[in-house]
Every structure is written in C-alpha cells, then in structure tokens.
Design a protein around this motif. Structure first.
Motif, mmCIF file in Angstrom:
data_model
loop_
_atom_site.group_PDB
_atom_site.id
_atom_site.type_symbol
_atom_site.label_atom_id
_atom_site.label_comp_id
_atom_site.label_asym_id
_atom_site.label_seq_id
_atom_site.Cartn_x
_atom_site.Cartn_y
_atom_site.Cartn_z
ATOM 1 N N ALA A 81 0.827 -1.211 0.000
ATOM 2 C CA ALA A 81 0.000 0.000 0.000
ATOM 3 C C ALA A 81 0.858 1.257 0.000
ATOM 4 O O ALA A 81 0.615 2.198 -0.772
ATOM 5 N N GLY A 82 1.868 1.275 0.861
ATOM 6 C CA GLY A 82 2.766 2.426 0.909
ATOM 7 C C GLY A 82 3.492 2.632 -0.405
ATOM 8 O O GLY A 82 3.638 3.765 -0.885
ATOM 9 N N GLU A 85 1.118 4.075 -3.124
ATOM 10 C CA GLU A 85 0.866 5.512 -2.957
ATOM 11 C C GLU A 85 2.069 6.322 -3.426
ATOM 12 O O GLU A 85 1.909 7.357 -4.091
ATOM 13 N N LYS A 86 3.274 5.863 -3.113
ATOM 14 C CA LYS A 86 4.485 6.554 -3.571
ATOM 15 C C LYS A 86 4.583 6.543 -5.091
ATOM 16 O O LYS A 86 5.105 7.476 -5.697
ATOM 17 N N THR A 107 -1.253 4.449 4.170
ATOM 18 C CA THR A 107 -1.428 5.511 3.166
ATOM 19 C C THR A 107 -2.026 6.756 3.805
ATOM 20 O O THR A 107 -2.618 6.704 4.880
ATOM 21 N N LYS A 108 -1.899 7.885 3.078
ATOM 22 C CA LYS A 108 -2.397 9.153 3.612
ATOM 23 C C LYS A 108 -3.303 9.912 2.649
ATOM 24 O O LYS A 108 -4.185 10.656 3.091
#
Length: 326
Positions: A81-82, A85-86, A107-108
């Motif tokens: 997930a991270g 997003e990146k 994630t944000k």
C-alpha cells in the motif's frame, strides 16, 4: 441500512453522465492499485476487470491494474500500500477488512475502494454509510463474522456424525476474534465440540493442518479471517488427504474441491466495486459515494467431494443449495 434500489438508481444516473467526461479524458491511462491476500480473493479482481469492461473501460488503454498479492502476510499488504501511494496510483482497491486496515495505516492521500466483511464504520474506514467522508468507500457484505454459525449448522446437517470440528483463526484480527466467538456459541448450541486453533502466520496454519491426527476432528470449518481464507487451497488439500468434510466462506473453494460453502461471491463483489472505481477515476470524491451493503449469499455443495468422502447429502439440504457441483 441503505435502500439498494435508490442507491443503484442514483449511481446509475451518475454513470449515464460519465461518457462525455470519459471521452474528454480518453488519452489518459488510469493506474489502479489492487491489494489482496490471494487465494479465493482473486475472484474479486476477475470481477473488477469484468465490471470495468462492462462500463466501457478497456484495460491497457484506459486503465491498468497493479496487483499486489500479500499471500496471507499482512505486513506485505502494508508495504504494498505504501509503495503504491508513492508510485502515485490514482486509486487503491483493497479486498477484505484486514487488508483495508493495512491500507488505511500505510497511506495518507490515495482514494480507496474497499470490500469489507465487517462494519466499515466500526472499523474506522468511513464516518457513515450514506456519507463516508474522507477517502474510503466501497462494498460491505454485512455481518460476515456471524455467518460462521450458519456454516457450522449446515455442516452439521450434511454430516450428522459431526462431533468435533476444527477452526483455525488469527487471534489478532477483529474478524478472527469475532468469528471464533460466534463459532463457540454455535458449537455449544449444536452440541459440537469446537477445536479452535489460533495461528498468526501461514507457516503456523500449514503446521497446524499438517499436525491434525486421524480421528482428532470430524470436519474443518473455515473462519472469515483474511489470512486463513487466503490459504483455501492448503485447507482443501489437507481435507482431501485426511478425508475430512470442509465448509468454506465462498464458492470458489467448493469448485476447487471443498465440500461446501455459504457466503458471498467475490466475483460479484468485484463487479459491483467497478462502479466505484469508475466514478472516482472520472473525478468523483470517494467520501461522497455511499457505501453499499449487500446481503446476497450463496450456498454451494460439491457432490463429487461428498462422494469421495462417502457422504450422502440429505435431499432437504440439496434443495436449499444455490448451486450443486456434480
């Protein structure tokens, strides 16, 4: 509970308005990240592809799927997930409550469409069903954990001699905790001894299945826990080798050799999720799209497996099945 007819009508109206936007942005290829735990959950990805195609989106020309399979490892799901997003994917599709929790924590900013088997409000994904707020929305199958009791009841009807049944579950997940609680209550009511085995990794699950002794249990009951569900093939292999009847959470496991299942269709969920994915890719705010609660469940029996186990499924049970695999 959401009025499905009203919701679908509203959503359909939005889709009818979408083509001009789609034509205007046709040159863009959207990137959709997909995070799942493999096994039967792959059916949701197949359904998503079919649903997007039905909505006129062609894979490779208008969108690409970037699928990350954690294979039952929740840390792998968080990492994926991270990373997605990146890599600036336009959206993440998360399959399963525990997987969605992993995505939420890692994630944000990226919008997320989820499938959840437990209450998404209680899980902290959305503020409410009608107005999710934030960046999460999707499909909720409705109190899936409580279906464990119905599965045990059906297994008992198919296997009258059932006295002891094993349930493997992850003790650190909400679905695992809820599932085993419901299973214990159902077992007491049905006068069946529940042998509950906590496992925190695929390796522990494999060791637990391998360690089942002849005569130790009369059947295997699958939990709704994402890690255990992801390893359905391993459970089926064990059940076949040890000649144990098995009850699963979804129908794909039955077509692959499990005795029976009672639950949702991941393929159908994927197709429903496609509408959310399309809307968000075309500019809708995920927080404005109501969560849809579905309640369509499927009871499937594999007669070939029953025959191999020497079971004669009662006609009264067969008549209640949505599908009987010969």
């Amino acid at each position: 509970m959401i009025n499905r007819r009203v919701f679908l009508g509203t959503l359909a109206g939005g889709l009818l308005a979408a083509p001009p936007v789609a034509r205007a942005q046709q040159a863009r290829v959207y990137r959709v990240g997909v995070i799942l735990q493999g096994g039967p959950y792959s059916g949701a990805v197949d359904g998503l592809r079919k649903g997007l195609a039905e909505l006129g989106l062609e894979e490779g020309k208008q969108f690409t799927l970037h699928v990350r399979d954690g294979k039952g490892d929740l840390k792998a799901a968080e990492q994926a997930a991270g990373d997605l997003e990146k890599e600036k994917v336009d959206l993440i599709y998360a399959v399963g409550t525990t997987t969605t929790l992993a995505v939420k924590g890692a994630t944000k900013t990226v919008p997320v469409v989820f499938y959840a088997g437990t209450d998404p409000v209680a899980s902290g994904f959305v503020e409410s069903f009608r107005k999710p707020g934030g960046r999460f929305t999707g499909i909720y199958s409705g109190y899936t954990d409580h279906l464990v009791a119905k599965r045990l009841e059906l297994l008992k009807e198919m296997v009258p001699r059932l006295r002891r049944v094993v349930l493997f579950f992850h003790p650190d997940t909400r679905s695992g905790q809820q599932g085993v609680k419901v299973a214990r209550e159902a077992a007491r009511r049905l006068k069946v001894e529940l042998v509950d085995r906590p496992v925190v990794s695929v390796e522990e699950l494999r060791a637990g299945l391998r360690g089942l002794r002849v005569g130790e249990v009369d059947g295997i009951l699958s939990a709704t826990d994402v890690m255990v569900v992801s390893q359905a093939a391993l459970v089926i292999e064990t059940a076949r080798a040890k000649k144990l009847p098995s009850m699963f959470t979804e129908q794909d496991s039955v077509s692959q050799g499990g005795l029976a299942s009672y639950g949702v269709s991941f393929s159908a969920i994927g197709r429903l999720s496609a509408r959310y994915v399309q809307q968000i890719l075309l500019g809708a705010n995920s927080g404005d799209l109501p969560v849809e609660q579905i309640d369509r469940l499927y009871f499937v029996i594999n007669l070939k497996t029953a025959k191999a186990l020497g079971l004669m499924i009662p006609q009264s049970v067969l008549l209640r099945a949505d599908e009987v695999i010969q």
